[in-house]
Design an enzyme around this catalytic site. Structure first.
Site, short mmCIF file in Angstrom:
data_model
loop_
_atom_site.label_atom_id
_atom_site.label_comp_id
_atom_site.label_asym_id
_atom_site.label_seq_id
_atom_site.Cartn_x
_atom_site.Cartn_y
_atom_site.Cartn_z
N ASP A 197 -9.64 41.82 -48.96
CA ASP A 197 -8.29 41.72 -48.38
C ASP A 197 -8.05 40.35 -47.77
O ASP A 197 -7.36 40.23 -46.77
CB ASP A 197 -8.10 42.80 -47.32
CG ASP A 197 -8.52 44.17 -47.80
OD1 ASP A 197 -8.01 44.59 -48.84
OD2 ASP A 197 -9.37 44.81 -47.15
N SER A 203 -5.49 36.31 -44.70
CA SER A 203 -5.79 37.66 -44.23
C SER A 203 -4.64 38.54 -44.65
O SER A 203 -3.51 38.35 -44.21
CB SER A 203 -5.93 37.67 -42.71
OG SER A 203 -6.00 38.99 -42.28
N ARG A 204 -4.91 39.48 -45.56
CA ARG A 204 -3.80 40.24 -46.15
C ARG A 204 -3.37 41.44 -45.31
O ARG A 204 -2.27 41.91 -45.47
CB ARG A 204 -4.13 40.68 -47.57
CG ARG A 204 -4.13 39.53 -48.50
CD ARG A 204 -4.20 39.91 -49.96
NE ARG A 204 -4.65 38.73 -50.67
CZ ARG A 204 -5.87 38.55 -51.11
NH1 ARG A 204 -6.76 39.50 -50.97
NH2 ARG A 204 -6.20 37.44 -51.71
N VAL A 205 -4.26 41.97 -44.46
CA VAL A 205 -3.84 43.15 -43.69
C VAL A 205 -3.89 42.94 -42.18
O VAL A 205 -3.32 43.72 -41.44
CB VAL A 205 -4.65 44.41 -44.07
CG1 VAL A 205 -4.26 44.92 -45.42
CG2 VAL A 205 -6.13 44.16 -43.99
#
Ligand code: ATP
Ligand code: MG
Length: 497
Positions: free
Chosen positions: A326, A351-353
């Site tokens: 992620d 940082s995707r989440v």
């Protein structure tokens, strides 16, 4: 573990070694053998069934010594398993659950769990909603992570990747998370270093080291991250949040490739058999934020490491891993040589989440900082042309220099994010002009904060009351003298004569 004879009596099946190619053995017989079943040779060596053909069983040997043709083999009826339990906390073990140090004993665990299982489905997973602090200000402010996130740690050799993992483990262990360090094909001295680091920091009771050394057989090195993940799942099911660190998956891929090429698998891109993607995805999918049967939520946060060569992050394994995590933190060798610690490049890291777990204050701070640093980067490239800088540009360059100095952090230092948000507000309001003074004051502030309950409650009140960075900046400016004196900094009042 039983003896060869005992297994032979129970399973009543025997096979004979036909050929042996380094760690791969071809056996004739064993009609009921299944894939992933453990087999035992009469010499006492163990192996695991890799695949079955019409007339041969392909076995991966867990030993550095090859077996001779004609050696007898029997099935054990068991899959690869690892003993799990709370007695493993504070220990260093191999992927079979045996202590790494001869003088260490581990109480016999009552339960064992299979090492290689399929990841559970979407119905067992929950939205990632809680933030995950690493104790490293640059990462917590610019590239925030969430509990249950899989974040790749990527960078060249010796750029501070392992030091960052130490800091994160230190922070998380102090918050009560169970931390599992999986050392894949590491040097024995490196494993010793990690053990003594955990011991010296007093966090052993929350940590487990599961490691294979570079001298171990390829089969054991290959198993290490799977065994570590099984341990993580056990603690999650017991109602704990877990952090699992895999140092590193590039080595894992190399050993996997070695095994598969010896086993005559078809080489794929860059000579990695094509199912390396499946192998890693199947592992990393076992991390995440989970809903337990009792309705509670517990996360396995996973930080796999992968090495890049000369800053090339577009390699086969690197891009594979990027696509199944992620986000990634990129440790930049140029920043490392310039002296930035940590050397995380905020422009290439993702940082995707993590952002979805941030409070409005942290989110506004994150946006403000990122846009400022982006502007600074553009200005910096102009300043190379030695263009005459206006006062606005000069100020931006000076503030950026202070920000980078503020982000610099020693390898064993773990920071409190709320405190550093308030320190950042002081920096942003131009309280410090001189970097040396700023660094000196920050050390005093950190020391005071640690020891003073009053300082801790003041920071808590300030941060929890603010809904945005601007709100906090206003309060900090208004109460600057009070905040500074509570944090132990002598306030110098300048009087105009
Ligand atoms: P490897 O490729 O060997 O795994 P790595 O990327 O994990 O290396 P580290 O071993 O963590 O890098 O760090 C390399 C060196 O940089 C070490 O000597 C370490 O002490 C130093 N170092 C890393 N981070 C910091 C820091 N924040 N402050 C001071 N020194 C640091
Ligand atoms: Mg390292």
């Amino acid at each position: 573990m039983k003896t060869f004879q005992q297994y032979l009596t129970t399973t009543e099946e025997i096979g004979f070694v036909e050929a042996c190619n380094q760690s791969i053995v071809y056996v004739n017989g064993l009609p009921k053998a299944t894939v992933q079943e453990i087999v035992m040779f009469e010499t006492g060596e163990l192996g695991v069934v890799l695949s079955l053909t019409r007339d041969q069983v392909e076995i991966l040997l867990f030993s550095n010594y090859s077996v001779k043709a004609g050696t007898r083999v029997t099935r054990t009826g068991n899959k690869q398993e690892i003993p799990v339990g709370f007695e493993l906390l504070g220990k260093a073990i191999d992927p079979f659950g045996q202590p790494l140090n001869e003088n260490q004993t581990i109480e016999k665990a009552k339960i064992s769990r299979p090492i290689d299982i399929s990841p559970t489905g979407i119905n067992t997973r929950a939205h990632i909603a809680q933030s995950f602090e690493t104790g490293v200000t640059l990462v917590d402010m610019l590239i925030p992570l969430g509990k249950g996130q899989r974040e790749l740690i990527i960078g060249d050799r010796k750029t501070g990747k392992t030091s960052f993992l130490y800091q994160t483990i230190l922070k998380q262990a102090s918050l009560g998370t169970i931390c599992i360090y999986a050392g894949i094909g590491k040097k024995k001295t490196d494993i010793k270093k990690i053990e003594s680091f955990f011991h010296a920091s007093g966090i052993e009771k929350n940590t487990i080291i599961i490691a294979s050394s570079s001298e171990d057989p390829a089969g054991i090195i290959y198993l290490t991250p799977y065994a570590a993940m099984t341990l993580a799942e056990y603690f999650r099911d017991e109602g704990h949040d877990v952090l699992i660190v895999m140092d590193d998956l590039f080595t894992h891929a190399k050993f996997y490739r070695e095994i598969m090429l010896i086993g005559r698998r078809f080489p794929g891109r860059n000579a990695y058999p094509a199912d390396i993607f499946y192998t890693h995805a199947r592992l990393l999918e076992r991390a995440g934020n989970f809903i337990l049967p009792d309705g509670s939520e517990h996360a396995i946060t996973c930080l796999p490491v992968v090495e890049s060569v000369e800053g090339d992050i577009a390699g086969f394994i690197q891009t594979n891993l990027m696509s199944m995590t992620d986000g990634h933190l990129y440790f930049d060798v140029d920043m490392f040589t310039k002296g930035n610690r940590p050397a995380v490049n905020p422009f290439i890291s993702v940082s995707r989440v993590g952002r979805q777990t941030q409070s409005p204050l942290r989110l506004t701070l994150n946006r403000e900082l990122i846009s400022f640093l982006t502007l600074h980067r553009k200005l910096e490239s102009f300043s190379h042309f030695s263009a005459e800088a206006g006062s606005g540009i000069k100020r931006t360059l000076a503030v950026a220099e202070r920000i980078f100095a503020f982000f610099n952090q020693a390898a064993n230092e773990v920071r409190n994010l709320d405190l550093h948000i308030v320190i950042f507000c002081l920096l942003w309001s131009d309280y410090w002009q001189d970097i040396a003074k700023m660094e000196k004051d920050i050390t005093v502030i950190q020391q005071t904060y640690k020891n003073s309950l009053e300082a801790q409650s003041l920071i808590k009140t300030l941060v929890s009351a603010a809904q945005s960075l601007n709100e906090l900046l206003l309060t900090v400016r208004r109460q600057q003298d009070k905040i500074l004196s509570t944090l132990g900094v002598q306030v110098v009042t300048v009087t105009n004569i």
